[in-house]
Every structure is written in C-alpha cells, then in structure tokens.
Design a protein around this motif. Structure first.
Motif, PDB file in Angstrom:
ATOM      1  N   ALA A 115      41.883  -5.335   2.281  1.00 54.41           N
ATOM      2  CA  ALA A 115      42.110  -6.616   2.980  1.00 54.41           C
ATOM      3  C   ALA A 115      43.095  -7.503   2.219  1.00 54.41           C
ATOM      4  O   ALA A 115      43.873  -8.247   2.813  1.00 54.41           O
ATOM      5  CB  ALA A 115      40.780  -7.334   3.163  1.00 54.41           C
ATOM      6  N   ASN A 116      43.109  -7.397   0.874  1.00 52.92           N
ATOM      7  CA  ASN A 116      44.010  -8.246   0.063  1.00 52.92           C
ATOM      8  C   ASN A 116      45.403  -7.635  -0.105  1.00 52.92           C
ATOM      9  O   ASN A 116      46.220  -8.130  -0.873  1.00 52.92           O
ATOM     10  CB  ASN A 116      43.388  -8.521  -1.310  1.00 52.92           C
ATOM     11  N   GLY A 117      45.681  -6.521   0.594  1.00 51.64           N
ATOM     12  CA  GLY A 117      47.006  -5.891   0.520  1.00 51.64           C
ATOM     13  C   GLY A 117      47.127  -4.819  -0.540  1.00 51.64           C
ATOM     14  O   GLY A 117      48.123  -4.097  -0.605  1.00 51.64           O
ATOM     15  N   GLU A 118      46.103  -4.676  -1.407  1.00 48.93           N
ATOM     16  CA  GLU A 118      46.144  -3.644  -2.462  1.00 48.93           C
ATOM     17  C   GLU A 118      46.112  -2.257  -1.821  1.00 48.93           C
ATOM     18  O   GLU A 118      45.410  -2.030  -0.833  1.00 48.93           O
ATOM     19  CB  GLU A 118      44.927  -3.834  -3.380  1.00 48.93           C
ATOM     20  N   LYS A 119      46.893  -1.318  -2.400  1.00 47.08           N
ATOM     21  CA  LYS A 119      46.949   0.038  -1.840  1.00 47.08           C
ATOM     22  C   LYS A 119      46.388   1.045  -2.838  1.00 47.08           C
ATOM     23  O   LYS A 119      46.656   0.949  -4.036  1.00 47.08           O
ATOM     24  CB  LYS A 119      48.396   0.411  -1.490  1.00 47.08           C
ATOM     25  N   ARG A 120      45.623   1.994  -2.311  1.00 47.39           N
ATOM     26  CA  ARG A 120      45.080   3.067  -3.154  1.00 47.39           C
ATOM     27  C   ARG A 120      45.350   4.410  -2.486  1.00 47.39           C
ATOM     28  O   ARG A 120      45.393   4.500  -1.269  1.00 47.39           O
ATOM     29  CB  ARG A 120      43.570   2.875  -3.353  1.00 47.39           C
TER      30      ARG A 120
ATOM     31  N   SER B 265      36.416   3.436  -5.947  1.00 44.73           N
ATOM     32  CA  SER B 265      36.069   3.002  -4.582  1.00 44.73           C
ATOM     33  C   SER B 265      35.600   1.541  -4.562  1.00 44.73           C
ATOM     34  O   SER B 265      35.311   0.990  -3.505  1.00 44.73           O
ATOM     35  CB  SER B 265      34.965   3.896  -4.019  1.00 44.73           C
ATOM     36  N   THR B 266      35.565   0.924  -5.743  1.00 42.23           N
ATOM     37  CA  THR B 266      35.092  -0.471  -5.832  1.00 42.23           C
ATOM     38  C   THR B 266      35.972  -1.397  -4.990  1.00 42.23           C
ATOM     39  O   THR B 266      37.202  -1.323  -5.053  1.00 42.23           O
ATOM     40  CB  THR B 266      35.145  -0.952  -7.299  1.00 42.23           C
ATOM     41  N   GLY B 267      35.330  -2.251  -4.202  1.00 43.63           N
ATOM     42  CA  GLY B 267      36.081  -3.268  -3.454  1.00 43.63           C
ATOM     43  C   GLY B 267      36.566  -2.820  -2.092  1.00 43.63           C
ATOM     44  O   GLY B 267      37.216  -3.580  -1.377  1.00 43.63           O
ATOM     45  N   ILE B 268      36.286  -1.563  -1.703  1.00 48.44           N
ATOM     46  CA  ILE B 268      36.715  -1.110  -0.369  1.00 48.44           C
ATOM     47  C   ILE B 268      35.705  -1.621   0.665  1.00 48.44           C
ATOM     48  O   ILE B 268      34.547  -1.192   0.685  1.00 48.44           O
ATOM     49  CB  ILE B 268      36.829   0.430  -0.307  1.00 48.44           C
TER      50      ILE B 268
ATOM     51  N   LYS C 246      42.110  -0.300   5.928  1.00 52.14           N
ATOM     52  CA  LYS C 246      42.711   0.655   6.883  1.00 52.14           C
ATOM     53  C   LYS C 246      43.325   1.832   6.133  1.00 52.14           C
ATOM     54  O   LYS C 246      43.731   1.706   4.974  1.00 52.14           O
ATOM     55  CB  LYS C 246      43.744  -0.042   7.767  1.00 52.14           C
ATOM     56  N   VAL C 247      43.413   2.967   6.796  1.00 53.64           N
ATOM     57  CA  VAL C 247      43.916   4.205   6.188  1.00 53.64           C
ATOM     58  C   VAL C 247      45.095   4.708   6.997  1.00 53.64           C
ATOM     59  O   VAL C 247      45.082   4.668   8.224  1.00 53.64           O
ATOM     60  CB  VAL C 247      42.822   5.304   6.191  1.00 53.64           C
ATOM     61  N   ARG C 248      46.142   5.156   6.298  1.00 55.13           N
ATOM     62  CA  ARG C 248      47.241   5.858   6.992  1.00 55.13           C
ATOM     63  C   ARG C 248      47.509   7.163   6.251  1.00 55.13           C
ATOM     64  O   ARG C 248      47.408   7.225   5.020  1.00 55.13           O
ATOM     65  CB  ARG C 248      48.489   4.973   7.068  1.00 55.13           C
ATOM     66  N   PHE C 249      47.825   8.209   7.010  1.00 57.39           N
ATOM     67  CA  PHE C 249      48.105   9.521   6.412  1.00 57.39           C
ATOM     68  C   PHE C 249      49.615   9.749   6.397  1.00 57.39           C
ATOM     69  O   PHE C 249      50.314   9.447   7.367  1.00 57.39           O
ATOM     70  CB  PHE C 249      47.358  10.615   7.180  1.00 57.39           C
TER      71      PHE C 249
END
Length: 457
Positions: A35-40, A60-63, A69-72
């Motif tokens: 939600a904060n724009g961080e990407k993993r 997985s902390t904070g998800i 959202k997920v994109r492949f």
C-alpha cells in the motif's frame, strides 16, 4: 504493462497464495506492491488451475492482503552478466552491494542454466595448482572437476576456501583464470573476512563474489549458488576463461531447501530434507565441467560442514555420489594445531591420476604420491600400536614409520593459510620426508626416480 491482481488469499512464512490468476508459468518472477508503494520480489512455485503459490524473496512482514497487489513479469529469474563483474561483490540475488555502479549487461542469462549434454563433455585432465600440498600432491584437482571439501562445525574451512581462491592457478599457460566465490548463509564477520582477504592480496580483481548472509531470506539462499554458476558459465563459455567456483556452505543451502519444503507441507525424506534434494544438488554440481568446442572450463569446490561430523548425513552422502571425490578436514588434526587440518587418508580425488605426471606436474609425482600414502598409513598404525603396547613393542623400522607420520603432518600437511607452494616445492618436501625411511622400503617408486631424487641430499 503486466496485469495486476488484488486477489492475495493467504501468506504463510515465505509463501503466498494468489487466486484467479491466468497465463503464468512455473518459476516466473513476480512483483508485490504494498500500500505504501514498496515493492518486493517473488517467484511462482506451484500452479493449481487459477490458484498460484508464490515464494517471497523478502520478508512477508507488512503485507496487507487487502491493499497489496501482485503482477507477474513474464520471465524467469535472470542475471545480468558482463566482464565488469570481475572484482565486484553481489548479494545472493545478483545485486551489487559494494557501492559500485550497476552492471551494464552484455546479456541476461536464466539462472537455472541449461543441462550440459553428457556427450558434449570433455574428460577433465589438466592440473590446477591450489598451492596446498595436501591437495596438489596427494588429491590433485583437475580442470572441470567437482571436488568437495567435507568440513565440520568449528573447523577452519573458511580459511582454506579463501586460501584456495587466492592461490589457485593453471600452470604454464597464459589463459585467463577467474574465481567465482559464493558464500551461502554466512555471518557478517565471515563475509568481511572473505572480502578483506581477497582485497588485501589483490585477488579481488579476478574474483566475482556473491554474499548471502544468515539473516537474508531462505529463498535468497537457494538462489545464491545458481547466480554464481550463471556468472561462471558466462565467463567460461562466452568469455573463454577458466573458472574456479567455490560454494560455501552447501549445508546452509540444503537447510534453506528443507525450510521451504516444510513451508509447502511436502512429505519429508531423510532427516526432514525433501526427497528431491539429490536431484536439486545434482542440478548445481553438474553445471561444472568442460565442453567440446569451448575453450573455457568450470571447476567446482563445494564446501559443506557435516552436521555432528557425520559422513553418512544426507548432505555429504548425496554430495559424495554426485562429485568426484572429497577432501576431508579432521577435528583430531585441528586439535593438534595442523593447518589446514586435511586428513589425507580418507580424502580422495577420483581424477587425480589424470592430472599428474610428465608435462602436467612432474614424472615422479605418481610414485611419490602412492609411497607417501602408504608410509603415512603404516606410520599411523605404528603410532596406535605404540599407544597400546608402548614404544618398546615397536621394531626399529616401525619407529621410523611413526617418526615419518609425525613429520609428514608437521611439514607436508601443516603449511598455514598464507603459504603458496608450487608443485615442485610440494614434491621436494615429499622426497625430503621419504628420506627418513631406508631406500629398500620405497617399493612404490621406480629406481630411476630414486636414483635422481632420493640420493640427492
């Protein structure tokens, strides 16, 4: 632009379930945006209809399931490669961590590699000098070989690994030689030790370092050796270099494999390790070798610490099946102050006969090697007899063999971690020790070599 999914159903440890997904493939990379724009980053592990199980590269902390959202990304994990990788330090996912610039890639290579066609392999037979007598003289490493080091908790395998990486070279050629060093699941102190060791000796310039710390996620630990071997394949088969790959510690890799397997609720095999660990290790080890039509080569030294010093533990046991021998470190020798504490009798290089002799090392190498093994074995037996029955029970010749065993450990095996011996020095030290015994005892060496080397003082 890849399609985005807001259908995260569940997160359990390093795994995440995403529902209602279409057109993704096994091993495909994905990106999770919080939600904060961080990407993993993540990777597809399992597909069941429209349900996809992905493996997280980060914590997985904070998800938040509702807001993330997920994109492949439509591609598998790749490593950007170029000759500029030499002299650089990367993390377990191939990202620079030495404050240097990003690599401008020549090409991007799939980290899973391609299996090498057995018919395209060339038999390994060219000597590599490590500068360590117990390896060069008695358990010789040859180009294209897989020769693991079996260590144990608390033994100095890190020092030996750094020494081999600094000193290893191909003799008598102007061919380019490089080292790819992958440290898997190590501590911050060990990481600094390796980097400083290479930097101080100037070896960093021909080395590519991949460092995965114990605090990094398990999935990164699984990726680290594959990253290292992808870099090695590029340097060997695209750049025609001779590459020595050192992987330490394979035990940490196998433990990460077990952790992910347990999270997936797979049926465990021996000691809780997954049943496919043999094929998984083979997919790493078998990337070493030489190929027809290619000038370069990959030689591999995997290092593993045997849990509870147990050679029959699944990790050393399976490794022994796949590789061509083993160098074994001994706790008894370590207690005696022998450095490196290589136990030469149970150690074995199955290809040593192919890499020695005239034109490769020296014509007397084979005979002296066999004689040193024989004399050391008899000397150790004599010492055990002495402990049980006392020195008076030994014959004069047995006393000489006992003396030989002590001198052999002190002079031949124990050379410290800074000494770089040429193969000639190693062979000459062997002859010096054999002179402790009468010439009539040296039945494994041809008379022509005894005339040349034994009689010269």
């Amino acid at each position: 632009m890849p399609k985005e999914y807001r259908t995260i159903e569940e997160v359990a440890g390093p795994l995440m379930l995403v529902k209602k997904v279409d057109k993704v493939s096994y091993n495909e990379l994905g990106e999770i945006e919080l939600a904060n724009g961080e990407k993993r980053r993540c990777r597809v592990l399992e597909i069941n209809g429209s349900d996809v199980l992905v493996q997280l590269f980060d914590s997985s902390t904070g998800i938040n399931l509702a807001d993330s959202k997920v994109r492949f990304l439509g591609r598998q994990m790749e490593l950007p490669v170029s000759p500029d990788m030499l002299g650089r330090v990367f993390d377990g996912l191939g990202r620079p961590i030495d404050d240097g610039p990003e690599i401008i890639p020549d090409m991007r290579m799939d980290v899973n590699g391609k299996p090498m066609n057995p018919a395209a392999r060339i038999y390994p037979e060219e000597f590599i000098q490590t500068g360590v007598s117990a390896i060069d003289g008695l358990n010789t490493l040859v180009r294209g070989q897989k020769l693991p080091i079996f260590s144990a908790s608390g033994l100095p395998h890190a020092n030996l690994a750094a020494q081999i990486a600094r000193q290893a070279k191909v003799l008598g050629t102007n061919e380019q030689f490089a080292v790819v060093f992958a440290a898997i699941g190590i501590t911050f102190e060990e990481s600094n030790f390796f980097i400083d060791s290479f930097r101080e000796t100037g070896a960093l310039g021909r080395t590519v370092l991949f460092i995965n710390l114990a605090s990094d996620p398990a999935i990164e630990r699984i990726a680290t050796p594959k990253m290292a071997l992808t870099a090695a394949e590029y340097l060997a088969f695209e750049r025609n270099m001779h590459v020595l790959v050192i992987l330490t510690d394979i035990t940490n890799y196998a433990d990460a494999l077990r952790e992910v397997s347990a999270a997936r609720k797979e049926v465990p095999g021996r000691r809780g390790y997954p049943g496919y660990m043999y094929t998984d290790l083979a997919s790493i080890y078998e990337r070493a070798g030489r190929q027809k039509g290619k000038a370069g080569s990959i030689t591999m030294i995997p290092i593993l610490s045997m849990p509870e010093d147990d050679k029959t533990h699944p990790i050393p046991d399976l490794t022994g099946y796949i590789t061509e021998g083993q160098i074994i470190l001994s706790r008894d020798l370590y207690r005696k102050g022998i450095t490196p504490p290589i136990d030469v009798l149970p150690s074995l290089s199955r290809l040593k006969d192919k890499g020695i002799g005239e034109g490769k090392t020296r014509a007397d190498h084979s005979g002296t090697m066999n004689q040193l093994f024989s004399a050391y074995a008899r000397g150790k037996d004599a010492k055990e007899l002495m402990i049980i029955l006392g020195e008076a029970a030994l014959t004069d010749i047995d006393k000489l063999y006992a003396k030989f065993a002590d001198e052999f450990e002190k002079e031949y095996v124990s050379q410290g971690y800074e000494t770089n011996r040429s193969i000639e020095e190693t062979l000459d030290i062997g002859w010096k020790l054999l002179r402790i015994l009468p010439r009539s005892e040296l039945r494994r060496i041809k008379d022509e070599f005894l005339d040349k080397y034994y009689d010269e003082k």
